[in-house]
Design an enzyme around this catalytic site. Structure first.
Site, short mmCIF file in Angstrom:
data_model
loop_
_atom_site.label_atom_id
_atom_site.label_comp_id
_atom_site.label_asym_id
_atom_site.label_seq_id
_atom_site.Cartn_x
_atom_site.Cartn_y
_atom_site.Cartn_z
CE1 TYR A 61 28.67 -20.53 22.82
CE2 TYR A 61 26.91 -18.95 23.07
CZ TYR A 61 28.20 -19.25 22.70
OH TYR A 61 29.02 -18.26 22.22
N1 LIG Z 1 31.89 -16.20 19.48
C1 LIG Z 1 32.60 -16.88 20.35
O1 LIG Z 1 33.48 -17.68 19.99
C2 LIG Z 1 32.34 -16.70 21.82
C3 LIG Z 1 33.24 -17.23 22.76
C4 LIG Z 1 32.97 -17.03 24.09
C5 LIG Z 1 31.83 -16.33 24.49
N2 LIG Z 1 30.96 -15.84 23.54
C6 LIG Z 1 29.76 -15.05 23.93
O2 LIG Z 1 30.17 -14.05 24.84
C7 LIG Z 1 29.41 -14.14 26.03
C8 LIG Z 1 30.24 -13.71 27.21
O3 LIG Z 1 31.40 -14.54 27.33
P1 LIG Z 1 32.09 -14.69 28.73
O4 LIG Z 1 31.16 -15.35 29.69
O5 LIG Z 1 33.41 -15.34 28.50
O6 LIG Z 1 32.23 -13.14 29.12
P2 LIG Z 1 32.85 -12.33 30.29
O7 LIG Z 1 31.89 -11.20 30.51
O8 LIG Z 1 34.26 -12.01 30.00
O9 LIG Z 1 32.86 -13.27 31.55
C9 LIG Z 1 31.68 -13.47 32.27
C10 LIG Z 1 32.00 -14.01 33.63
O10 LIG Z 1 32.71 -13.05 34.37
C11 LIG Z 1 32.36 -13.15 35.74
N3 LIG Z 1 31.99 -11.86 36.29
C12 LIG Z 1 32.41 -11.36 37.46
N4 LIG Z 1 31.89 -10.15 37.68
C13 LIG Z 1 31.14 -9.86 36.63
C14 LIG Z 1 30.32 -8.75 36.32
N5 LIG Z 1 30.20 -7.68 37.10
N6 LIG Z 1 29.66 -8.79 35.17
C15 LIG Z 1 29.74 -9.86 34.36
N7 LIG Z 1 30.49 -10.94 34.64
C16 LIG Z 1 31.20 -10.95 35.76
C17 LIG Z 1 31.19 -14.13 35.80
O11 LIG Z 1 31.72 -15.37 36.21
P3 LIG Z 1 31.91 -15.69 37.78
O12 LIG Z 1 30.66 -15.18 38.45
O13 LIG Z 1 32.07 -17.16 37.77
O14 LIG Z 1 33.16 -14.96 38.18
C18 LIG Z 1 30.73 -14.25 34.40
O15 LIG Z 1 30.17 -15.49 34.08
C19 LIG Z 1 28.93 -15.59 26.06
O16 LIG Z 1 27.79 -15.76 26.85
C20 LIG Z 1 28.68 -15.86 24.62
O17 LIG Z 1 27.40 -15.34 24.26
C21 LIG Z 1 31.22 -16.02 22.22
#
Ligand SMILES: NC(=O)c1ccc[n+]([C@@H]2O[C@H](COP(=O)([O-])OP(=O)(O)OC[C@H]3O[C@@H](n4cnc5c(N)ncnc54)[C@H](OP(=O)(O)O)[C@@H]3O)[C@@H](O)[C@H]2O)c1
Length: 349
Positions: A61
């Protein structure tokens, strides 16, 4: 905060975890959604104050910057032994250096030390493989991981996104050799991506492996109306072929997101809270990894813990789902090419 045991381990974790993928200095991070250290630190502090003790990152990351920012913030705001840190290995860390990626013994032994240095700690709680490495014998990887645990550099092991048969094979090999076993599976799962309900989640339930859910809000798609422009957000940064896959299910997704909006309005809470509460209905889900970029988004994650959806609400959210491709666990390049070739329109990208 009410803590839960992580799978069959004795480890106590909050049922919501902070995903630190969005932390990264501008020179190493993502141009749209990375938060620099100054913006990330208050989020870590807020999460700790809310009782969240579970934090996820990975070596790749923002090329290590996420680990550095998270490590420094946790050192300032928490006692190391009170928090649970997970990090991962597998993806390339140094351009042009073949041994900086993959799951060879050399890569694992080097990368765990690099992660510990960046995090400023002498152990991680769960050390995970980010994907499989088809070019390295699985036994080599699993034995090296076992040695990482035996050396005291990781308390537990975890894995992320692969086919269920591959995970079953890995668990079997660990058991056969008496090696430390994977206790978590970090997987892609949300209201718009439910393919893991077929094989992986029942396997994890049967084996007592805790599921940590990545992209629980479909990168933000589940936090806003279907047609709302997502420019400048994480949702807008799906890769080109992921976007094609997404559009292939647009009718289904529109209905799911519509039902989500209605239920959120009826309950007077945000869409994100409902989407996260839906994940909690599945007992194999230990914690969603919330990629919060604002204080409000952390508040949403914590508030979701107080929502118990009714069976009728869950049915309304689930009914419109249509099966779809899920390429997220594919680590074999030839298999990936076959999937891409089967997507209408991919060749014209
Ligand atoms: N193992 C793997 O391959 C893998 C892959 C991907 C992620 N991950 C892990 O999973 C975590 C989360 O992934 P993700 O960022 O894709 O997750 P997500 O929770 O699906 O998306 C997060 C994004 O959603 C938006 N959002 C809008 N309202 C929200 C709210 N109330 N609460 C939270 N988010 C909101 C935000 O972006 P905006 O503000 O821009 O709308 C935020 O950055 C990562 O940080 C990482 O630790 C792991």
């Amino acid at each position: 905060m009410r803590y839960i045991k992580l799978g069959r381990t004795g480890l106590d974790v909050s049922p919501v975890a902070i995903g630190a993928m969005t932390y990264g200095e501008p020179d190493r991070g993502h141009p749209v959604w990375s938060l620099d250290e100054e913006s990330s630190r208050p989020l870590v502090k807020q999460a700790l104050e809310a009782g969240i003790n579970f934090f996820d990152t990975a070596n790749m990351y923002s090329y290590g910057s996420s680990e550095e920012i998270l490590g420094r913030a946790l050192a300032e705001y928490a006692n190391r032994d009170d928090v649970v840190i997970t990090t991962k290995v597998r993806h390339p860390m140094r351009p042009g250096s073949p041994n900086s990626s993959g799951l060879s013994r050399k890569a694992i032994m080097t990368e765990i030390d690099n992660s510990l240095r960046r995090l400023g700690t002498d152990y991680v709680d769960v050390y995970m493989i980010h994907r499989l490495d088809p070019a390295t014998p699985l036994e080599e990887t699993l034995e090296a991981l076992n040695d990482v645990v035996k050396a005291g550099k990781a308390r537990y092991l975890g894995a992320s996104s692969m086919h269920a048969w591959q995970f079953a094979k890995a668990l079997h090999l660990q058991e056969r050799h008496g090696w430390a076993r994977f206790v978590t599976m970090q997987d892609h799962y949300n209201l718009l991506a439910r393919e893991e309900e077929r094989e992986m989640l029942p396997l994890c339930a049967d084996e007592g492996v805790a599921t940590m859910v990545w992209s629980p809000l479909a990168r933000g798609r589940l936090a806003r109306p279907f047609d709302q422009a997502a420019t400048g957000t994480r949702a807008a940064t799906y890769g080109a072929y992921a976007d094609l896959l997404y559009r292939a299910n647009a009718d289904s997704d529109r209905q799911i997101i519509g039902a989500l909006g209605t239920i959120a309005e009826q309950r007077g809470v945000s869409r994100a809270q409902i989407a996260l509460a839906w994940l909690r209905r599945n007992p194999v889900v230990a914690a969603p990894l919330v990629g919060a970029r604002t204080a409000q988004q952390i508040d949403d994650a914590v508030a979701s813990l107080d929502i118990d959806l009714t069976d009728e609400e869950a049915r309304r959210l689930e009914a419109p789902y249509t099966p779809r491709h899920d390429f997220q666990g594919v680590s074999d390049e030839r298999e990936m090419e076959r999937i891409k070739a089967s997507i209408p329109g991919y060749a014209n990208l």
